[in-house]
Write a protein that holds these residues in place. Sequence first.
Motif, short mmCIF file in Angstrom:
data_model
loop_
_atom_site.label_atom_id
_atom_site.label_comp_id
_atom_site.label_asym_id
_atom_site.label_seq_id
_atom_site.Cartn_x
_atom_site.Cartn_y
_atom_site.Cartn_z
N GLN A 20 39.79 -97.46 86.62
CA GLN A 20 40.87 -98.26 86.05
C GLN A 20 42.20 -98.08 86.77
OE1 GLN A 20 39.65 -96.94 81.83
NE2 GLN A 20 40.49 -98.97 81.54
N GLU A 352 41.62 -90.70 73.16
CA GLU A 352 42.19 -92.04 73.39
C GLU A 352 42.71 -92.62 72.08
OE1 GLU A 352 39.85 -95.03 75.38
OE2 GLU A 352 38.99 -93.50 76.70
N GLU A 405 41.68 -103.18 82.50
CA GLU A 405 41.05 -103.06 81.18
C GLU A 405 39.70 -103.76 81.17
OE1 GLU A 405 41.45 -101.15 78.66
OE2 GLU A 405 39.80 -102.16 77.61
N TRP A 406 38.83 -103.32 82.09
CA TRP A 406 37.43 -103.75 82.13
C TRP A 406 37.25 -105.27 82.14
CZ3 TRP A 406 35.57 -99.63 84.04
CH2 TRP A 406 36.01 -98.37 83.63
#
Length: 448
Positions: A20, A352, A405-406
Amino acid sequence: MTIFQFPQDFRWGTATASYQIEGAAQEGGRGVSIWDTFARTPGKVFNGDNGDVACDSYHRYEEDIELMKKLGINTYRFSIAWPRIIPDGDGEINREGLDFYHRFVDKLLEAGIEPFCTLYHWDLPQTLEDIGGWGNRRTVDAFVKYAEVIFKEFSGKINFWLTFNEPWCIAFLSNLLGIHAPGNKDLQTSINVAHGLLVAHGKAVQSFRRLGTTGQIGIAPNVCWAEPYSKSPEDQAACDRSIALNTDWFLDPIYKGAYPQFMVDWFAEAGATVPIQEGDMEIISQPIDLLGINYYTMGINRFNPEAGVLQSEEVDMGLTKTDIGWPVESRGLYEFMHYLQKYGNVDVYITENGACINDDLENGKINDDRRIAYYEQHLAQIHRIINDGINLKGYMAWSLMDNFEWAEGYRMRFGLVHVDYRSLVRTPKESFYWYQNVIKNNWVETRI
Ligand SMILES: CCOCCOc1ccc(-c2cn(C[C@@H]3NC[C@@H](O)[C@H]3O)nn2)cc1
């Protein structure tokens, strides 16, 4: 207004992950990961974004560490990219990759920041996916080899370890729902992946102990807290299935040495079984030292036979949502942490927690008040949790900076620091300064 004071030894941090933020996808001897492949597959990632450059932290990590020092954190969660260490998955070791992470970890330690290392944060070498990924025991053995390389290299420098980030995402989001890499949409495949990664986790913990690696090791499930839309048994059961697939499906094998039978039966009805081999459950249930918990949101769920394999659907209750569409409801964190006590009062770190708020620069500032409000509410819940005697030892905000973010690409921003993806200039947001103050004071001041 209320002041919530945190314990003196409470760890304050931030979290990121290799694919990321690093970029340099074709540098330093790095091999291809499933996310390089997935991001290049048309339609899989918003705008066709990929991690080729990301935040360029591979080259800018010293600048990032300066930001961490300015923020005042004492703990930084990051992940090591397996494709940098063993580029073809289970072959030759890439010394250049190890040297990069040594330089990085040494700089962290120089800054007085504790490295908190995730071994696997989704960037599987593509060569291993090509032979079946986590469903193939060769991938499991390759992971153990990779983990042992890292344990030998960094024992003494790194003392906090996580084997896997968000096993539900690795298994079900990525192999049942097809939303993340490699994008499979098959229940049996996803159950095989879940089991494979659990065996890999257990074997890696065995190696960690056998090698006498320093520190503590655990795993980081992501939470799906759900409460029933009605008092009907069907709605409660739908919630139980949703919660269990993210939590019990992984933590029961680890803490109890067996899968939750009600879920095994549920999947058997759908024609899927767990490929357990002799000795697997003993391997998986190696004692661990800590849990990382990733919490973002909670849902109000109800039974719907048309709602996927779990027949559980979330009802929109009109709550305030972040810009990625997730309801803001910190209460779920409190409820979940009490649910987690069924595994004992284990050491837990929130590895997270954060809000996707896509505010942009205005006159050189980012006034992300909604992110501050999110953190204020969730830290207040964390104070409640600690007050109830639960061993919650630290908190890592997701994320230090905006990043890939994927499947959402770069449009969704979770950072305390804004990243301009053209110039790669980092700009601390107002939430950065708010969190800096929380860390300095070791308390959170809520307006409620
Ligand atoms: C339409 C059906 O939708 C099903 C749910 O689909 C998702 C998508 C995404 C997530 C998700 C994303 N994140 C944040 C990451 N955690 C790890 C770190 O890398 C962060 O970037 N956590 N969970 C969950 C569920």
